[in-house]
Scaffold this motif. Structure first.
Motif: not given
Length: 278
Positions: A133-137, A139, A154, A164, A167
């Motif tokens: 689950c990347p940070p950008e996705e 939320a 994380r 990076r 983030t």
């Protein structure tokens, strides 16, 4: 209590001037009954935090030992519902030891983030590591976990530059998991001298404790990492004991807990004689 349980554990470790031992085991490996015995025995063996893997058919971050553990658990009928049931049974006898679930997105998507977060909190889970689950996705998942006071933990890696890293730590709580080597679990070995500056960098960026995992299989390696990190995560070395016990027709629970105890002692006493705690 959830996230508060993680914070309380790290506060106690800091007061005691030592690193924590985080024991990773695969839920349902090699079967439900044995896995529950192992889970219940880990705190007495010295585990300060338990990382409970939930079996998945495509564990991309895992090396062969944990892949095999997942396959054994799946073959024995373990699923995500069963993982929460194991955690709930453990929690009935232990109100203090944090449990972190580690796994992958697909089962969570199938369950639904909001429903799963509520059910996980009710089972006594304290946080989640979701490898893919990347940070950008993240939320929607982070929102669901926040609503139930669960930590989203994380992964930071040797290739995470400062931009990076900012983030990565944005919505992280509890602690940050630093992956000490590039690659999958259980293959390369962590080097404490190389890890130390990265741990400090992650601490500064996050303001959180840093647990170091991947590449830690021996008591000597665990002790070395314990001198520079806030916690040491060991997984492959423990799940290897499951396979070894089965091959030799030995008691699986006893063998895993004996290995955990040896590793925990190495971590617990690693800083004896140091003038200051990390």
């Amino acid at each position: 209590m959830t996230t508060a349980r993680i914070d309380a554990r790290f506060a106690r470790l800091k007061q005691e001037g030592r690193a924590g031992f985080v024991a990773y085991v695969m839920a349902g490996d090699p079967d439900r009954e044995t896995a529950l015995k192992i889970l219940k025995g880990l705190p007495a063996a010295g585990a300060d935090i338990i990382e409970l893997g939930f079996p998945f058919s495509d564990p991309m971050a895992e090396g062969p030992p944990i892949q095999r553990a997942a396959q054994r658990a799946l073959a024995a009928g373990m699923n995500l519902k069963g993982v929460l049931e194991l955690a709930a049974e453990f929690r009935r006898g232990d109100a203090d030891t944090p449990i972190i679930l580690m796994g992958y997105m697909n089962p969570l998507l199938n369950w639904g983030f909001a429903a799963f977060a509520a059910d996980a909190a009710a089972a006594g889970i304290d946080g989640m590591i979701v490898v893919d689950c990347p940070p950008e996705e993240a939320a929607p998942l982070a929102d669901a976990l926040d609503a139930n006071s669960l930590s989203l933990i994380r992964l930071a890696t040797p290739t995470s530059d400062d931009a990076r890293l900012a983030t990565i730590v944005g919505r992280t709580s509890g602690f940050v998991y630093y992956v000490s080597v590039a690659g999958v679990t259980g293959v390369k070995e962590a080097d404490a001298a190389a890890v130390a500056p990265h741990v400090e960098r992650v601490r500064r960026a996050s303001g959180l404790p840093v647990a170091v995992g991947f590449g830690i299989k021996t008591s000597e390696r665990a002790a070395a990492i314990a001198k520079v990190a806030d916690a040491v995560v060991v997984g492959s070395a423990l799940v290897d004991e499951v396979a070894a016990a089965r091959e030799r027709n030995e008691d699986v629970t006893q063998r895993v807990l004996s290995k955990a105890e040896s590793l925990a002692k190495s971590v617990r006493f690693a800083r004896d004689g140091q003038s200051t705690a990390v």
